[in-house]
Motif scaffolding. Structure first.
Motif, PDB file in Angstrom:
ATOM      1  N   SER A  97       0.830  -1.205   0.000  1.00 24.34           N
ATOM      2  CA  SER A  97       0.000   0.000   0.000  1.00 24.34           C
ATOM      3  C   SER A  97       0.868   1.260   0.000  1.00 24.34           C
ATOM      4  O   SER A  97       0.369   2.354  -0.246  1.00 24.34           O
ATOM      5  CB  SER A  97      -0.990  -0.001   1.166  1.00 24.34           C
ATOM      6  OG  SER A  97      -0.302   0.141   2.369  1.00 24.34           O
ATOM      7  N   ASP A 100       2.621   3.050  -4.351  1.00 23.39           N
ATOM      8  CA  ASP A 100       2.200   4.090  -5.294  1.00 23.39           C
ATOM      9  C   ASP A 100       2.558   5.493  -4.802  1.00 23.39           C
ATOM     10  O   ASP A 100       3.293   6.225  -5.464  1.00 23.39           O
ATOM     11  CB  ASP A 100       0.697   3.977  -5.548  1.00 23.39           C
ATOM     12  CG  ASP A 100       0.282   4.744  -6.784  1.00 23.39           C
ATOM     13  OD1 ASP A 100       1.060   4.759  -7.758  1.00 23.39           O
ATOM     14  OD2 ASP A 100      -0.807   5.342  -6.780  1.00 23.39           O
ATOM     15  N   ASP A 101       2.057   5.851  -3.620  1.00 24.34           N
ATOM     16  CA  ASP A 101       2.259   7.229  -3.138  1.00 24.34           C
ATOM     17  C   ASP A 101       3.675   7.440  -2.632  1.00 24.34           C
ATOM     18  O   ASP A 101       4.342   8.388  -3.007  1.00 24.34           O
ATOM     19  CB  ASP A 101       1.321   7.519  -1.955  1.00 24.34           C
ATOM     20  CG  ASP A 101      -0.078   7.776  -2.436  1.00 24.34           C
ATOM     21  OD1 ASP A 101      -0.254   7.880  -3.665  1.00 24.34           O
ATOM     22  OD2 ASP A 101      -0.983   7.870  -1.591  1.00 24.34           O
ATOM     23  N   ASP A 118       0.448   3.740 -12.951  1.00 23.25           N
ATOM     24  CA  ASP A 118      -0.637   4.023 -11.993  1.00 23.25           C
ATOM     25  C   ASP A 118      -0.846   2.766 -11.193  1.00 23.25           C
ATOM     26  O   ASP A 118      -0.968   1.678 -11.775  1.00 23.25           O
ATOM     27  CB  ASP A 118      -1.959   4.264 -12.755  1.00 23.25           C
ATOM     28  CG  ASP A 118      -2.149   5.705 -13.094  1.00 23.25           C
ATOM     29  OD1 ASP A 118      -1.242   6.497 -12.797  1.00 23.25           O
ATOM     30  OD2 ASP A 118      -3.213   6.019 -13.656  1.00 23.25           O
ATOM     31  N   ASP A 120      -3.296   2.160  -8.234  1.00 24.54           N
ATOM     32  CA  ASP A 120      -4.290   2.503  -7.196  1.00 24.54           C
ATOM     33  C   ASP A 120      -4.388   1.369  -6.204  1.00 24.54           C
ATOM     34  O   ASP A 120      -4.651   0.227  -6.597  1.00 24.54           O
ATOM     35  CB  ASP A 120      -5.669   2.699  -7.849  1.00 24.54           C
ATOM     36  CG  ASP A 120      -5.830   4.107  -8.345  1.00 24.54           C
ATOM     37  OD1 ASP A 120      -4.902   4.907  -8.111  1.00 24.54           O
ATOM     38  OD2 ASP A 120      -6.870   4.396  -8.960  1.00 24.54           O
ATOM     39  N   THR A 121      -4.217   1.654  -4.937  1.00 24.00           N
ATOM     40  CA  THR A 121      -4.272   0.570  -3.952  1.00 24.00           C
ATOM     41  C   THR A 121      -5.344   0.863  -2.925  1.00 24.00           C
ATOM     42  O   THR A 121      -5.540   2.009  -2.531  1.00 24.00           O
ATOM     43  CB  THR A 121      -2.933   0.402  -3.216  1.00 24.00           C
ATOM     44  OG1 THR A 121      -2.414   1.683  -2.898  1.00 24.00           O
ATOM     45  CG2 THR A 121      -1.915  -0.326  -4.031  1.00 24.00           C
ATOM     46  N   SER A 122      -6.052  -0.183  -2.498  1.00 26.27           N
ATOM     47  CA  SER A 122      -7.009  -0.002  -1.404  1.00 26.27           C
ATOM     48  C   SER A 122      -7.017  -1.246  -0.532  1.00 26.27           C
ATOM     49  O   SER A 122      -6.913  -2.368  -1.031  1.00 26.27           O
ATOM     50  CB  SER A 122      -8.405   0.289  -1.957  1.00 26.27           C
ATOM     51  OG  SER A 122      -8.749  -0.672  -2.916  1.00 26.27           O
ATOM     52  N   CYS A 173      -4.462  -2.873 -18.094  1.00 28.57           N
ATOM     53  CA  CYS A 173      -5.098  -2.706 -16.780  1.00 28.57           C
ATOM     54  C   CYS A 173      -5.227  -4.080 -16.123  1.00 28.57           C
ATOM     55  O   CYS A 173      -5.770  -5.011 -16.724  1.00 28.57           O
ATOM     56  CB  CYS A 173      -6.498  -2.128 -16.906  1.00 28.57           C
ATOM     57  SG  CYS A 173      -6.521  -0.532 -17.715  1.00 28.57           S
ATOM     58  N   ARG A 175      -6.064  -6.125 -12.240  1.00 24.67           N
ATOM     59  CA  ARG A 175      -6.406  -6.060 -10.813  1.00 24.67           C
ATOM     60  C   ARG A 175      -5.663  -7.187 -10.099  1.00 24.67           C
ATOM     61  O   ARG A 175      -5.795  -8.358 -10.475  1.00 24.67           O
ATOM     62  CB  ARG A 175      -7.917  -6.215 -10.621  1.00 24.67           C
ATOM     63  CG  ARG A 175      -8.306  -6.275  -9.130  1.00 24.67           C
ATOM     64  CD  ARG A 175      -9.793  -6.526  -8.923  1.00 24.67           C
ATOM     65  NE  ARG A 175     -10.577  -5.376  -9.323  1.00 24.67           N
ATOM     66  CZ  ARG A 175     -11.553  -5.406 -10.229  1.00 24.67           C
ATOM     67  NH1 ARG A 175     -11.880  -6.541 -10.821  1.00 24.67           N
ATOM     68  NH2 ARG A 175     -12.216  -4.310 -10.534  1.00 24.67           N
TER      69      ARG A 175
END
Ligand code: HEM
Length: 181
Positions: A97, A100-101, A118, A120-122, A173, A175
């Motif tokens: 997590s 990315d940032d 890109d 995106d993580t959640s 893309c 997941r």
């Protein structure tokens, strides 16, 4: 693409397949740079693609398998070269997590011309982590290898699932779900 990716790829190729084959792959890939990479240089992404295609032709190993194995190796190398990204987190989901940032953010400070995906993580309620990979450099197999390497590194019992999604505007893309169960 940053030189560190190339220097690590060539080192892995030499270790696994020998210096002679590595030399042949570099010669037969018609590289504009000539294949003399430095870790701080920047080279065309097409060169890494050319190297992997030639290596696949010479070894008979699928391109996707080579890129994945490279990703797993690269993660191991990152854990040696950038230990601070690993020591601050106890589990692989926390590490992922941060990519990315934080981690890729720091990479951009170090190498302002880096081209990163890109990601995106959640974190889900059950503790699973979802990573949505999107990039027009089509390095989803590298992402998979890096995730496998991260799971190995933290030595926990996590598993992962990959789902290839429809391309968006020419970008690949995918997941990925990483789960503790
Ligand atoms: C300590 C950990 C990590 C470091 C230091 C790191 C650093 C980097 C660097 C230097 C690049 C090359 C950028 C360029 O050539 O311009 C890169 C690209 C990339 N990174 Fe990371 N990375 C890390 C972890 C991860 C993880 C865990 C993933 C998996 C989800 C990931 C996914 C990728 C992908 C797929 C690329 C290729 C570019 C693209 O697909 O667009 N990275 N990273």
């Amino acid at each position: 693409m940053k030189g560190i990716v190339f220097t690590e790829f060539i080192e892995l190729m030499e270790t696994k397949f020998g210096a002679d084959l590595a030399e042949q792959v570099i010669m037969d890939s018609n590289l504009p740079s000539g294949g003399a990479y430095t870790s701080v240089g920047t080279y065309s992404h097409d060169e890494i693609v050319a190297l992997v295609i030639t290596l696949s032709q010479k070894t008979g190993i699928e391109i996707s398998d080579l890129i994945q194995a490279f990703g797993t190796h690269l993660l191991k190398r990152f854990s040696i070269l950038f230990p601070e990204f690993f020591s601050e987190v106890p589990v692989v989901t926390d590490f992922l997590s941060n990519v990315d940032d934080y981690i890729h953010g720091e990479v951009l400070k170090l190498y302002p011309d880096a081209t990163l995906p890109d990601l995106d993580t959640s974190i889900k309620e059950n503790g699973d982590i979802e990573l949505l990979y999107k990039s027009d450099r089509m390095m989803g197999d590298l992402a998979e290898g890096l995730i496998v390497g991260a799971i190995d590194h933290f030595g926990q019992t996590h598993t992962y699932h990959r789902e290839d999604l429809n391309q968006e505007g020419g970008a690949q893309c995918i997941r990925f779900i990483v789960t503790a169960r």
